[in-house]
Design a protein around this motif. Structure first.
Motif, PDB file in Angstrom:
ATOM      1  N   GLU A 170       0.826  -1.213   0.000  1.00  0.00           N
ATOM      2  CA  GLU A 170       0.000   0.000   0.000  1.00  0.00           C
ATOM      3  C   GLU A 170       0.859   1.262   0.000  1.00  0.00           C
ATOM      4  N   GLU A 171       1.951   1.236   0.757  1.00  0.00           N
ATOM      5  CA  GLU A 171       2.868   2.378   0.741  1.00  0.00           C
ATOM      6  C   GLU A 171       3.459   2.578  -0.654  1.00  0.00           C
ATOM      7  N   GLU A 173       2.192   1.676  -3.514  1.00  0.00           N
ATOM      8  CA  GLU A 173       1.151   2.150  -4.443  1.00  0.00           C
ATOM      9  C   GLU A 173       0.883   3.635  -4.255  1.00  0.00           C
ATOM     10  N   THR A 174       0.866   4.085  -3.003  1.00  0.00           N
ATOM     11  CA  THR A 174       0.667   5.520  -2.740  1.00  0.00           C
ATOM     12  C   THR A 174       1.818   6.339  -3.316  1.00  0.00           C
ATOM     13  N   ASN A 177       1.726   6.586  -7.172  1.00  0.00           N
ATOM     14  CA  ASN A 177       0.668   7.413  -7.757  1.00  0.00           C
ATOM     15  C   ASN A 177       0.770   8.882  -7.409  1.00  0.00           C
ATOM     16  N   GLU A 178       1.440   9.214  -6.306  1.00  0.00           N
ATOM     17  CA  GLU A 178       1.374  10.589  -5.813  1.00  0.00           C
ATOM     18  C   GLU A 178       2.716  11.298  -5.699  1.00  0.00           C
TER      19      GLU A 178
END
Length: 444
Positions: A170-171, A173-174, A177-178
């Motif tokens: 999850e880290e 993926e964040t 994307n950002e």
């Protein structure tokens, strides 16, 4: 010795070898069995040797034949089979000790205890088989309990490992994307990969699913970063071309003597340089050095020219101070006409001297104006007292006005703005005197 007789060497061994196999028992662990008595201390309590050498062990179901002894005294044979029991007992107690200390492998202990239990019903030993069986049951229960705990701990570790990898995914993926912190994020993704490799215990299916997500996130970030730097390279190429143009213009302006406009243009070029953006570092440094060199060369020339001009203006100020000393000596009260002529000559010399430092202009011009006012005041007073040859004076003043107007027109035609303005100022003064003379004639 008959063919049916056996010796201690040929009688079956109850110890045997052990084979590790898996097995669990779902029943709860029993209360710990008491220690098994050492059979070799009192072997006659647990068995006997009959007259023909047959060895028996006592069990809950009655006596059971365990072997034959023909090599010596019956007591020696009984002791021999008791020592075999003690060896089996020692093996069981060792399993108990290892399980109790936590150092033993529950799976290995379970396999060993099962093997011992299977051999007890036919074991060629003499001893308290019932107590030993209970002791073996105790080992089995403890081993199964240990296996259950190990299974629970393994599952907890697996859950924790899955949760940690989920957090890392999850880290990633964040960040993918950002984040636009390209270097920091790239370093962090490498750290996540390093930590990922240290995490164990996740089942293959779950691990592959999580890995695909992490790999996808990392690839997405790499694409975004590559696109960013590709755009940046294009922008820097445009900036390089624009700065090359600015440098070339700056170098062309170095020899300009049009100090004011050129200095202003250099300021504009600096603003345009900053707004052009960054070129590739090596090219940017070289272009900047050329730009600054051109700028510095121009302003050095301007400073040198201004220093020369300031020196010249300083000399002019000294010359005008000397003229003011002459002008202050004019006495219109003794000879008004001579005073006017003397003032006129001083004015011509004043104009011929040229410019003075800007900060001295008002001071020096003010002093000259005061002297001119003094002379003009004397002329006015003279007119008020008498008016000899008034008509001739009017004609003379008119001639002076026309003379200075002609000088102003000639200077304008020649493009000499400074001399034109000086002639117009003198024409204006003589025009005022002409007006006063004409007024005096009119009221005579």
């Amino acid at each position: 010795m008959t063919e049916h007789e056996t010796t201690p060497e040929t009688t079956g061994d109850s110890g045997g070898t052990t084979t590790v196999v898996e097995g669990t028992k779902q029943e709860s662990a029993p209360v710990a069995a008491p220690p098994v008595p050492v059979a070799s201390d009192h072997p006659d309590r647990w068995g006997r040797v009959d007259a023909d050498g047959t060895v028996y062990v006592k069990t809950a179901d009655g006596e059971r034949v365990v072997g034959s002894w023909q090599a010596g005294e019956p007591a020696e044979g009984l002791a021999h089979f008791a020592r075999r029991f003690d060896d089996l007992r020692t093996e069981v107690e060792l399993l108990v000790a290892r399980l109790s200390s936590g150092a033993g492998d529950p799976k290995h202990a379970l396999t060993s205890a099962k093997h011992v239990r299977e051999t007890l019903k036919d074991a060629a030993v003499v001893g308290d088989l019932e107590s030993l069986a209970k002791r073996v049951d105790h080992v089995l229960a403890k081993a199964e309990e240990g296996l259950e705990k190990a299974k629970t701990a393994k599952e907890a570790a697996r859950t924790q490992s899955v949760a940690r990898k989920q957090e890392l995914v999850e880290e990633a993926e964040t960040l993918a994307n950002e984040s636009t912190q390209w270097k920091t994020t790239g370093d962090r993704l490498r750290q996540i990969l390093d930590e990922w490799k240290t995490i164990r215990g996740v089942d293959r299916k779950t691990d592959e699913q999580l890995w695909r997500r992490f790999s996808k996130a990392r690839d997405a970030f790499n694409r975004r970063r590559g696109s960013h730097f590709a755009d940046l390279d294009r922008q820097r190429g445009v900036a390089k071309n624009r700065k090359q143009e600015l440098v070339e213009e700056a170098e062309k302006l170095v020899q300009s003597d049009d100090w004011g406009p050129t200095a202003g243009r250099y300021k504009d070029l600096m603003v345009e340089w900053k707004s052009a953006g960054r070129a590739p570092k090596e090219a940017d440094d070289v272009l900047w050095q050329r730009f600054r060199a051109a700028q510095d060369a121009f302003f050095a020339r301007r400073s040198e020219a201004f220093n020369e001009r300031d020196a010249e203006f300083g000399t002019n100020a000294q010359l005008k101070e000397a003229l003011l000393a002459e002008a202050e000596a004019i006495d219109p009260g003794s000879d008004l006409e001579a005073a006017r002529n003397q003032l006129y000559k001083i004015q011509e010399r004043w104009d011929a001297i040229g410019k003075v430092p800007r900060e001295r202009v008002r001071e020096l011009e003010g002093k000259l104006r005061a002297i001119e006012e003094k002379v003009r005041g004397a002329v006015d007073a003279q007119w008020r007292r008498s008016d000899p040859e008034a008509e001739a004076r009017v004609a003379q003043f008119r001639e002076r006005v026309e003379q200075f107007e002609a000088q102003a027109e000639k200077a304008r035609s020649a493009g000499d703005k400074r001399r034109a303005e000086q002639a117009e100022a003198q024409a204006k003064q003589w025009r005022e005197w002409l007006s006063a003379a004409e007024a005096a004639v009119a009221t005579r």
